[in-house]
Design a protein around this motif. Structure first.
Motif, PDB file in Angstrom:
ATOM      1  N   ASP A  25       0.836  -1.209   0.000  1.00  0.00           N
ATOM      2  CA  ASP A  25       0.000   0.000   0.000  1.00  0.00           C
ATOM      3  C   ASP A  25       0.868   1.255   0.000  1.00  0.00           C
ATOM      4  OD1 ASP A  25      -2.317  -1.490   0.050  1.00  0.00           O
ATOM      5  OD2 ASP A  25      -2.667  -1.219   2.203  1.00  0.00           O
ATOM      6  N   THR A  43      -8.153  -0.963  -5.570  1.00  0.00           N
ATOM      7  CA  THR A  43      -7.577  -1.828  -4.552  1.00  0.00           C
ATOM      8  C   THR A  43      -8.676  -2.610  -3.846  1.00  0.00           C
ATOM      9  OG1 THR A  43      -6.224  -1.882  -2.534  1.00  0.00           O
ATOM     10  CG2 THR A  43      -7.644   0.018  -2.830  1.00  0.00           C
ATOM     11  N   LEU A  49      -5.459   2.286   2.144  1.00  0.00           N
ATOM     12  CA  LEU A  49      -4.862   3.130   1.106  1.00  0.00           C
ATOM     13  C   LEU A  49      -5.326   4.572   1.214  1.00  0.00           C
ATOM     14  CD1 LEU A  49      -2.815   2.872  -1.096  1.00  0.00           C
ATOM     15  CD2 LEU A  49      -4.644   2.407  -2.700  1.00  0.00           C
TER      16      LEU A  49
END
Length: 62
Positions: A25, A43, A49
């Motif tokens: 990340d 994602t 994130l």
């Protein structure tokens, strides 16, 4: 890519528990921040994130 490692390490330190997924990340966040124009990152881990990127970067769940 090699230039993003120091920045990614800083971001990785900010995320809490240290696991490989947090490291990924962190690298992805640095690369996204380096892009010009509108940026969208896809994602499976939106919550983590979003902590690493500014509000100008859109994070979408896959």
């Amino acid at each position: 890519m090699a230039r993003c490692w120091p920045q990614a390490a800083k971001r990785h330190d900010l995320t809490g528990p240290q696991t490989t997924s947090y490291a990924i990340d962190a690298v992805l966040a640095v690369i996204a921040r380096q892009q010009k124009g509108q940026v969208t990152v896809f994602t499976s881990d939106v919550d983590d994130l979003e902590k690493l990127v500014p509000d100008t970067i859109v994070v979408k769940k896959v």
